[in-house]
Design an enzyme around this catalytic site. Structure first.
Site, PDB file in Angstrom:
ATOM      1  N   ALA A   1      -1.249   9.987  -5.285  1.00 47.23           N
ATOM      2  CA  ALA A   1      -1.467   8.543  -5.405  1.00 47.23           C
ATOM      3  C   ALA A   1      -2.177   8.203  -6.709  1.00 47.23           C
ATOM      4  O   ALA A   1      -1.812   7.249  -7.405  1.00 47.23           O
ATOM      5  CB  ALA A   1      -2.288   8.048  -4.221  1.00 47.23           C
TER       6      ALA A   1
ATOM      7  N   GLU B   1       6.397  29.084   8.403  1.00 51.70           N
ATOM      8  CA  GLU B   1       6.495  28.940   6.938  1.00 51.70           C
ATOM      9  C   GLU B   1       7.499  29.952   6.407  1.00 51.70           C
ATOM     10  O   GLU B   1       7.438  31.135   6.740  1.00 51.70           O
ATOM     11  CB  GLU B   1       5.109  29.132   6.296  1.00 51.70           C
ATOM     12  CG  GLU B   1       5.096  29.302   4.788  1.00 51.70           C
ATOM     13  CD  GLU B   1       5.712  28.143   4.008  1.00 51.70           C
ATOM     14  OE1 GLU B   1       5.386  26.975   4.315  1.00 51.70           O
ATOM     15  OE2 GLU B   1       6.539  28.410   3.109  1.00 51.70           O
TER      16      GLU B   1
ATOM     17  N   ALA C   1       7.383  19.224   8.028  1.00 54.90           N
ATOM     18  CA  ALA C   1       6.626  18.845   6.822  1.00 54.90           C
ATOM     19  C   ALA C   1       6.986  19.818   5.712  1.00 54.90           C
ATOM     20  O   ALA C   1       6.201  20.671   5.341  1.00 54.90           O
ATOM     21  CB  ALA C   1       5.128  18.872   7.112  1.00 54.90           C
TER      22      ALA C   1
ATOM     23  N   HIS D   1     -30.948  18.788  -6.054  1.00 52.69           N
ATOM     24  CA  HIS D   1     -31.183  19.828  -5.063  1.00 52.69           C
ATOM     25  C   HIS D   1     -31.701  19.176  -3.794  1.00 52.69           C
ATOM     26  O   HIS D   1     -32.500  18.267  -3.865  1.00 52.69           O
ATOM     27  CB  HIS D   1     -32.239  20.815  -5.578  1.00 52.69           C
ATOM     28  CG  HIS D   1     -32.559  21.895  -4.577  1.00 52.69           C
ATOM     29  ND1 HIS D   1     -31.689  22.930  -4.334  1.00 52.69           N
ATOM     30  CD2 HIS D   1     -33.621  22.068  -3.756  1.00 52.69           C
ATOM     31  CE1 HIS D   1     -32.220  23.713  -3.391  1.00 52.69           C
ATOM     32  NE2 HIS D   1     -33.383  23.221  -3.039  1.00 52.69           N
TER      33      HIS D   1
ATOM     34  N   GLY E   1       0.814  -1.227   0.000  1.00 50.82           N
ATOM     35  CA  GLY E   1       0.000   0.000   0.000  1.00 50.82           C
ATOM     36  C   GLY E   1       0.834   1.257   0.000  1.00 50.82           C
ATOM     37  O   GLY E   1       0.328   2.331  -0.287  1.00 50.82           O
ATOM     38  N   GLY E   2       2.116   1.120   0.345  1.00 51.28           N
ATOM     39  CA  GLY E   2       3.011   2.269   0.262  1.00 51.28           C
ATOM     40  C   GLY E   2       2.648   3.399   1.202  1.00 51.28           C
ATOM     41  O   GLY E   2       1.904   3.221   2.161  1.00 51.28           O
TER      42      GLY E   2
END
EC number: 1.8.1.4
Lengths: 477, 509
Positions: free
Chosen positions: A330, A209, A279, A454, A44-45
């Site tokens: 992915a 950041e 990250a 709707h 699945g990585g």
């Protein structure tokens, strides 16, 4: 196949069982080829184990908790208690279910599965090093090879991942308790998604950041909606700073961030944290493959350049997914996996999608596909755009989620839809309609004339298309 | 089905036209009335429109080729039926060869590169076609962006199939040509161990089973397995072994070598030399071409046609001719027509105008400068005689003669070809009656004169009607319908007729 067997040859060797590799293996096997799939870790990585699936599980868990706790407007008073360890084990259950499903799918399709780390011996031979002491290795000859080794988080100087203080996104998906103070380095989509998760779960989240904008790869009006929502959830942003170093002090980490541009910010800042999540991006995994021995070329960032048939510079060696270049998605890897398998089987396959959808699961979500107005103009296309604000959507109001908008971009002359940006509730789902429309060569009128249920959020797409034609009903055109 | 299209009479009664430029290529989708070719006659460059909606399968004439009216110049494939249905005159290789189109041996001698070995992938983003259609295009070896370039709107499955079949028939034909070209070569060299023709025998299957190694070798040799002949089968599908591929590859290489040799020896050895020559399309020819094209495209041309009884004019001219010759002036009909036009323009000032598009104004001119279209060796030139209304007939005649003579000698200054308010073209000098002249912009109308012919006409005199031989001239007045209406043209033509019917009236002018 029994581990330890010396396999003489296979038609197709697939390295990596993530969404690019396992899809390639199954499709190649469906096409009658003898396929061997080598995976060093979990099936699945990154997607299933350390990315898409676990993060979305936690995003959903944290969303439930947050919404339950902030529903006074609707007359709901609740104070949910979050047992993060239970949420994590629920998430692990989801992941396990999916990864074992992939293993079964591969086996059912007749794919030979091998555990181990692959290293090229030459351009037609691979050595597979088995995990664990004394497990040894074996060699495998292949006619064709598909490299699908994916990517891993980038480390920055002074912030080596230790799974305690300094974690990658992998680690941040497996915290046992909700950190009191979480500092996230990087306001890209991974940083922003996890900022959303932990601020909803009650962490004090600060984001550092280097640039002056959150989600710098998105348009400012989209990014700012997400940033403002994050700020309302309690996230502190420090734009224009880079993480410089950290020290341990009184049972806490103290992170020092310095101005990226000293002219703009005069001094360094210090942030305390239980955990620091780095990250800042992901890099391709090409350094463990002895890829030079196969003669496969990589570029300066370590990506393997490929053509539209996913071929590397070696005609019989293919590369798919993250390792083959940006964007690291992915679904892009899976499509490429199919293409590579079909090309090997002699079919007329190629990567030729008109537009690649992408989603960010922040709060609110972002869904994008195709070209923005500026990108269209840069390609020499005269664009026309139409927008619809969720503020005017009945469904968004009843869901109490009215931030954001749908923007559709079309070629002005032909009115052919060439892109869309959605920020708002369920944007990740809504974007699929536009992706399909672009692939089918739809025009604005095709969307505008398609009856939309709707009351649903999808009506916003219809209205945006009509707005581009000056014919929206529920807004001024 | 296949639809053959003949070169139509492009409007001036000409017997042939030069294919100046193809505006389409094989494989292009065309819609009805879309221009497919520019054809040049000695007077003008004309667009030939497509008669059908379909796909261009074949161009039967080369650019620069002179084609007689009635010859098939283009073959369309019309959507609806898959099987080609050659109706009318079935084309043979001979007709293709006779068209003067030199088969491009250099190109056809390339290995029969099979599209399926390297499926075409378009680099162009945003092709308006759904994924299934794009996939089909790759399977059929068609570059979908070429279809996108030639047809507006979304590309459908049938567009791709039509394009692919048009392409394959072109390839088929060119390989036939190659085979034909090789025939004499083969006879000349009987010691050739591998017959090129034989090696060109290819299969063309949709699927072929082979082991990966075979596929690998085939890919390296640039051979598509679907073209390799085989009798073997595996699981009910054609099966190709490695040995077969290697033999086939060897044969192909031999064939290519033969082709290269043929090319190296020159095409003249193998092919009868066809008498043809080329000259550049430039200078005045090109200037005329672009002026004509611009006029044709900007001004909606309508041609008003009528005839006039010029018996009295014929008499008048023969009387005055003697007089003129004493002044060393050759008196043709043209000065009479010029005077008649100047008078008619004065009576109908709405014709003596030009359209100033930039300023959105209609310019009415109070001077009468008449241009006379003059055929020269280099093409059509239009010397202008100024103030025709103010000049006597002989003066007009003398100036016209002088300027047309200098036009033929190419010694006319550009200034002498400018400032016209109206143009007369005399197609009758060569022969012919009606035509559709193209307006010499910025003027708004042009008159073409037909040949003066004796024709029987009903003549009324003293209350009695008799049929008599009369001198009749035809008039074709093209006008710019943006600024003039049919009634304007008719009134103006009536005025001209009045003066030409009764040339004495010109004395009053």
């Amino acid at each position: 196949m029994v581990v330890g067997d010396v396999t003489t040859s296979t038609d197709v060797l697939v390295i990596g069982a993530g969404p690019g590799g396992y899809v390639a293996a199954i499709r190649a096997s469906q096409l009658g080829l003898d396929v061997t799939l080598v995976e060093k870790g979990e099936y699945g990585g990154a997607c299933l184990n350390r990315g898409c699936i676990p993060s979305k599980a936690l995003i959903n868990g944290s969303k439930l908790a947050s919404e339950a706790g902030h529903a006074e407007e609707l007359g709901i008073y609740a104070d949910p208690t979050v047992a993060l360890d239970e949420m994590i084990s629920w998430k692990d259950g989801v992941v396990d279910q999916l990864t074992s499903g992939i293993e079964q799918l591969c086996t059912a399709a007749g794919v030979n599965l091998l555990q181990g780390t692959a290293e090229f011996a030459d351009e037609n031979k691979i050595r597979i090093v088995h995990q664990g002491e004394g497990q040894g290795s074996e060699s495998l000859k292949f006619e064709n090879c598909i490299i699908a080794t994916g990517s891993r988080p980038i480390e920055i100087p002074e912030f080596d991942f230790d799974d305690e203080r300094i974690v990658s996104s992998d680690g941040a998906l497996n915290f046992e308790t909700v950190p009191d103070e979480l500092v996230i380095v990087g306001a890209g989509y991974i940083g922003m998604e996890l900022a959303t998760v932990y601020s909803r779960l009650g962490s004090d989240v600060s984001v550092i950041e280097m640039l002056e904008q959150a989600l710098p790869s998105y348009q400012e009006d989209i990014a700012s909606i997400v940033r403002k929502r994050a700020e309302r959830l309690g996230v502190d942003f420090h734009f224009g700073y880079t993480a410089d170093s950290w020290t341990e002090s009184d049972g806490e980490a103290v992170l020092t961030a310095v101005p990226a541009d000293e002219a703009a910010h005069d001094s360094a800042i210090e942030l305390t944290a239980d955990r620091i999540l780095v990250a800042v991006g992901r890099r391709p995994v090409t350094d463990t493959l002895s890829i030079d021995d196969a003669g496969v070329e990589t570029n300066s960032q370590g990506f393997i350049p490929t053509d539209s048939r996913c071929r590397t510079n070696k005609e019989h060696i293919f590369a798919v997914g993250d390792v083959a270049g940006e964007p690291m998605l992915a679904h892009k890897g899976s499509k490429e996996g199919e293409v590579a398998a079909e090309v090997i089987a002699g079919e007329a396959a190629a990567v030729d999608y008109q537009a690649l959808p992408a989603a960010v699961f922040t709060d609110p979500e972002i869904g994008t596909v195709g070209l923005t107005e500026n990108e269209a103009a840069n390609e020499g296309i005269t664009p026309v755009t139409g927008e619809f604000q969720f503020q005017a959507s009945g469904r968004a109001l009843t869901a109490n989620r009215t931030e954001g908008f749908v923007r559709i971009v079309a070629e002005k002359e032909t009115e052919r839809v060439i892109g869309a940006q959605i920020v708002g509730p369920e944007a990740s789902e809504l974007i699929a309609e536009i992706a399909a429309m672009i692939e089918m060569g739809a025009k604005l009128q095709d969307i505008g004339s398609t009856v939309h249920t709707h009351p649903t959020l999808s009506e916003a797409i219809m209205e945006a298309a009509q707005n581009a034609r000056g014919k929206a009903i529920h807004r001024r055109n | 089905m296949v639809r053959e299209f003949e070169l139509p009479d492009v409007g001036e009664g000409v017997a042939e036209g030069e294919i100046l430029r193809w505006r389409v290529a094989p494989g292009d989708s065309v819609s009805e009335d879309q221009p497919v070719a520019e054809v040049e006659t000695d007077k003008a460059v004309v667009d030939v429109p497509s008669p059908v909606n379909g796909v261009v399968e074949e161009l039967r004439a080369a650019e620069g080729e002179i084609v007689p009216v009635g010859d098939v110049i283009i073959v369309f494939r019309v959507e609806g039926e898959d099987e080609p249905e050659r109706t009318e005159t079935a084309p043979t290789d001979d007709t293709t060869a006779d068209s003067g189109q030199q088969p491009d041996v250099g190109a056809t001698a390339q290995p029969a590169e099979d599209p399926q070995s390297e499926p075409v992938v378009t680099e162009r983003v945003q092709v308006p076609a759904p994924p299934s259609v794009r996939r089909l295009a790759r399977e059929l070896g068609v570059d979908i962006s070429s279809i996108a370039d030639s047809s507006p709107g979304r590309i459908t499955e049938s567009d791709v199939r039509a394009y692919a079949s048009a392409e394959s028939s072109t390839q088929e034909r060119s390989s036939q040509q190659t085979a034909a070209a090789e025939q004499p070569k083969q006879q000349a060299a009987p010691e050739q161990s591998v017959s090129p023709v034989q090696t060109r025998e290819t299969a063309d299957r949709e699927t072929t089973v082979a082991v990966p190694k075979t596929r690998h070798i085939a890919a390296e040799e640039g051979i598509d397995l679907d073209t390799v002949p085989t009798d073997e089968q595996k699981d009910g599908e054609p099966f190709v072994t490695l040995e077969t591929v290697q033999e086939y590859a060897k044969a192909q290489q031999q064939a290519q070598k033969t082709d290269r040799e043929a090319v190296a020896e020159g095409t003249t050895a193998d092919e009868p030399a066809r008498p043809e020559s080329r000259k550049p399309y430039n200078g005045i020819r090109q200037t005329i071409g672009s002026a004509m094209m611009s006029s044709k495209y900007t001004a909606p041309h309508v041609t008003h046609q009528d005839e006039v009884d010029v018996t009295a004019l014929v008499d008048a001219r023969s009387t005055l001719r003697q007089e003129a010759e004493e002044h060393d002036i050759r008196l043709t009909y043209m000065p009479f027509v010029m005077k008649a036009c100047a008078a008619a323009l004065q009576e109908n000032p709405q014709v003596n105008i030009s359209l100033d598009e930039a300023n959105e104004e209609i310019v009415e001119k109070q001077y009468y400068n008449i241009g006379v279209a003059t055929a020269t060796d280099d093409g059509l030139l239009v010397p202008v005689v100024e103030d025709v209304d103010a000049k006597g007939l002989l003066e007009v005649a003398s100036e016209t003669n002088e300027k047309t003579q200098r036009a033929r000698e190419r010694s006319l200054s550009p200034k002498e070809m400018r400032g016209g308010t109206f143009t007369i073209s005399n197609i009758g000098g060569i022969g012919g009656e009606y035509g559709t002249p193209i307006i010499n912009q910025p003027e708004s109308a042009i008159l073409a004169l037909g040949e003066i012919k004796k024709k029987p006409r009903v003549v009324e005199a003293d209350g009695e009607e008799t049929i008599e031989p009369r001198h009749i001239m035809t008039l074709s007045l093209s006008f710019d319908h943006r600024v003039l209406d049919g009634a304007d043209a008719a009134r103006f033509t009536n005025s001209i007729q009045k003066y030409l019917r009764n040339p004495n009236l010109l004395l009053l002018e």
